[in-house]
Design a protein around this motif. Sequence first.
Motif, PDB file in Angstrom:
ATOM      1  N   PHE A  73       0.805  24.918   4.177  1.00 26.22           N
ATOM      2  CA  PHE A  73       0.946  26.434   3.908  1.00 26.22           C
ATOM      3  C   PHE A  73       2.523  26.585   4.002  1.00 26.22           C
ATOM      4  CE2 PHE A  73       0.592  30.523   4.598  1.00 26.22           C
ATOM      5  CZ  PHE A  73      -0.125  30.904   3.178  1.00 26.22           C
ATOM      6  N   LEU A  74       3.211  26.116   5.694  1.00 24.90           N
ATOM      7  CA  LEU A  74       4.161  26.649   5.535  1.00 24.90           C
ATOM      8  C   LEU A  74       5.108  26.375   5.497  1.00 24.90           C
ATOM      9  CD1 LEU A  74       2.330  28.025   9.969  1.00 24.90           C
ATOM     10  CD2 LEU A  74       3.170  29.274   7.650  1.00 24.90           C
ATOM     11  N   GLY A  75       5.459  25.207   4.529  1.00 27.09           N
ATOM     12  CA  GLY A  75       6.487  24.749   4.002  1.00 27.09           C
ATOM     13  C   GLY A  75       7.125  23.612   4.928  1.00 27.09           C
ATOM     14  N   ALA A  76       5.805  22.931   5.905  1.00 29.08           N
ATOM     15  CA  ALA A  76       6.042  21.578   6.207  1.00 29.08           C
ATOM     16  C   ALA A  76       5.913  20.411   5.332  1.00 29.08           C
ATOM     17  CB  ALA A  76       5.817  21.825   7.285  1.00 29.08           C
ATOM     18  N   GLY A  77       6.851  19.597   5.512  1.00 25.99           N
ATOM     19  CA  GLY A  77       6.867  18.207   4.509  1.00 25.99           C
ATOM     20  C   GLY A  77       5.057  17.405   4.738  1.00 25.99           C
ATOM     21  N   ALA A  78       5.032  16.083   4.188  1.00 29.11           N
ATOM     22  CA  ALA A  78       3.633  15.509   4.040  1.00 29.11           C
ATOM     23  C   ALA A  78       3.876  14.821   5.370  1.00 29.11           C
ATOM     24  CB  ALA A  78       3.720  14.600   2.569  1.00 29.11           C
ATOM     25  N   LEU A  79       4.790  14.245   6.034  1.00 34.13           N
ATOM     26  CA  LEU A  79       5.226  13.918   6.961  1.00 34.13           C
ATOM     27  C   LEU A  79       4.608  14.041   8.268  1.00 34.13           C
ATOM     28  CD1 LEU A  79       5.304  11.588   8.005  1.00 34.13           C
ATOM     29  CD2 LEU A  79       8.116  11.702   8.510  1.00 34.13           C
ATOM     30  N   ALA A 143       1.333   7.115   8.956  1.00 32.93           N
ATOM     31  CA  ALA A 143       1.619   6.757   6.924  1.00 32.93           C
ATOM     32  C   ALA A 143       1.140   7.001   5.991  1.00 32.93           C
ATOM     33  CB  ALA A 143       2.470   4.702   7.422  1.00 32.93           C
ATOM     34  N   ALA A 144      -0.491   6.189   6.181  1.00 35.08           N
ATOM     35  CA  ALA A 144      -1.974   6.449   5.123  1.00 35.08           C
ATOM     36  C   ALA A 144      -2.088   8.549   4.911  1.00 35.08           C
ATOM     37  CB  ALA A 144      -2.545   5.422   5.482  1.00 35.08           C
ATOM     38  N   LEU A 145      -1.421   8.974   6.208  1.00 39.75           N
ATOM     39  CA  LEU A 145      -1.942  10.310   6.142  1.00 39.75           C
ATOM     40  C   LEU A 145      -0.870  11.574   5.204  1.00 39.75           C
ATOM     41  CD1 LEU A 145      -3.541  11.077   9.130  1.00 39.75           C
ATOM     42  CD2 LEU A 145      -4.875  12.054   7.166  1.00 39.75           C
ATOM     43  N   ALA A 146       0.604  10.472   5.249  1.00 35.47           N
ATOM     44  CA  ALA A 146       1.270  11.003   4.852  1.00 35.47           C
ATOM     45  C   ALA A 146       1.430  10.817   2.971  1.00 35.47           C
ATOM     46  CB  ALA A 146       2.834  10.829   5.321  1.00 35.47           C
ATOM     47  N   GLN A 147       1.067   9.552   3.024  1.00 35.67           N
ATOM     48  CA  GLN A 147       0.614   9.063   1.622  1.00 35.67           C
ATOM     49  C   GLN A 147      -0.073   9.742   0.570  1.00 35.67           C
ATOM     50  OE1 GLN A 147       2.760   6.119   0.138  1.00 35.67           O
ATOM     51  NE2 GLN A 147       0.889   7.394  -1.898  1.00 35.67           N
ATOM     52  N   ALA A 148      -1.186  10.454   1.409  1.00 36.59           N
ATOM     53  CA  ALA A 148      -2.261  11.331   0.780  1.00 36.59           C
ATOM     54  C   ALA A 148      -1.827  12.274   0.851  1.00 36.59           C
ATOM     55  CB  ALA A 148      -3.684  11.129   1.519  1.00 36.59           C
ATOM     56  N   SER A 152      -1.479  15.022  -2.995  1.00 35.33           N
ATOM     57  CA  SER A 152      -1.850  16.714  -2.975  1.00 35.33           C
ATOM     58  C   SER A 152      -2.320  16.587  -1.834  1.00 35.33           C
ATOM     59  CB  SER A 152      -2.390  16.487  -4.278  1.00 35.33           C
ATOM     60  OG  SER A 152      -4.261  15.923  -4.049  1.00 35.33           O
ATOM     61  N   TRP A 153      -2.309  17.656  -1.524  1.00 42.25           N
ATOM     62  CA  TRP A 153      -2.657  19.222  -0.044  1.00 42.25           C
ATOM     63  C   TRP A 153      -4.084  18.662   0.191  1.00 42.25           C
ATOM     64  CZ3 TRP A 153      -6.883  21.893  -0.610  1.00 42.25           C
ATOM     65  CH2 TRP A 153      -7.293  22.818  -1.678  1.00 42.25           C
ATOM     66  N   ALA A 154      -4.929  18.415  -1.137  1.00 42.23           N
ATOM     67  CA  ALA A 154      -6.419  18.220  -1.435  1.00 42.23           C
ATOM     68  C   ALA A 154      -6.632  16.890  -0.382  1.00 42.23           C
ATOM     69  CB  ALA A 154      -6.794  18.147  -2.656  1.00 42.23           C
TER      70      ALA A 154
END
Length: 274
Positions: A73-79, A143-148, A152-154
């Motif tokens: 929400f604050l603008g950070a990336g998936a990683l 790595a798995a969480l970054a892929q998820a 999408s955020w959900a």
Amino acid sequence: MSTPPPAPSDSLAPGAPRALLDGLRFAFGTLTVLPVRVTRWDRDAARGGMLCAPVAGLVVGVCAAGVGLLLLFLGAGALLAAVATAAVPAVLTRGLHLDGLADTADGLGSGKPAEDALRVMKQSDIGPFGVLALLFVVLAQVAALAQAYGDSWARGALAAVVSATAARLVLTLAARTGVPPARPDGLGAAVAGTVPVRSALLVAVLVTLAAAGFGAFFGAFDIVRTAFAVIAACAAAERLLQHCTRRFGGVTGDVFGGIAETAATAALVVLSLR
């Protein structure tokens, strides 16, 4: 000769809501750093605590997902969201599960007899096998969480919650009757063999169905994938549990930590697949 503890029954304590409360306190007091006071430390409370372990995992997972979503929400990336999400369970457990994973890897990798391997696991330092285990497990989780999160955020939030819950579900299964402690003291001895097999399997079925229910919000395929993530987590943890039981003569607190991290990683890997 001391009197052996009574065999566990198939319920926490029939007709006693207090037993459920004691079990929840035991689960949160031993599996998290949340300010919960454990009022009972006996076999009945341990059984209730292990049956309630997935509830503690659910709370940990929600907290982890919340931090990850806040960063997004604050603008950070998936990683970065993935790194923070993976860090929250470590913080909420004081790193005990990761420490258990490292100690278990050192014990298994030592190649020594059970008694000597258990001594290796009790040492405060971490050996090369423990370092490698931590490195690859944490990298796989991130790595798995970054892929998820990238999908999408959900999906990222779902992965965080399901993996944390599955990681504590395997503690319920590992505390079932028939799995002996490797030492006469410690948390492993306190909870080993406290949960009736039927009760452990019932909890596993309920968690799997609940996970599949949440997966239904994303489509029919995700019902299967989310349920399979829990099943894969249990299978991976059971494989490690059986190996440790043969190798060490039973389970320890470190083994419980090791199987929890193994289960979380397996669940995340499945949930990252498209």
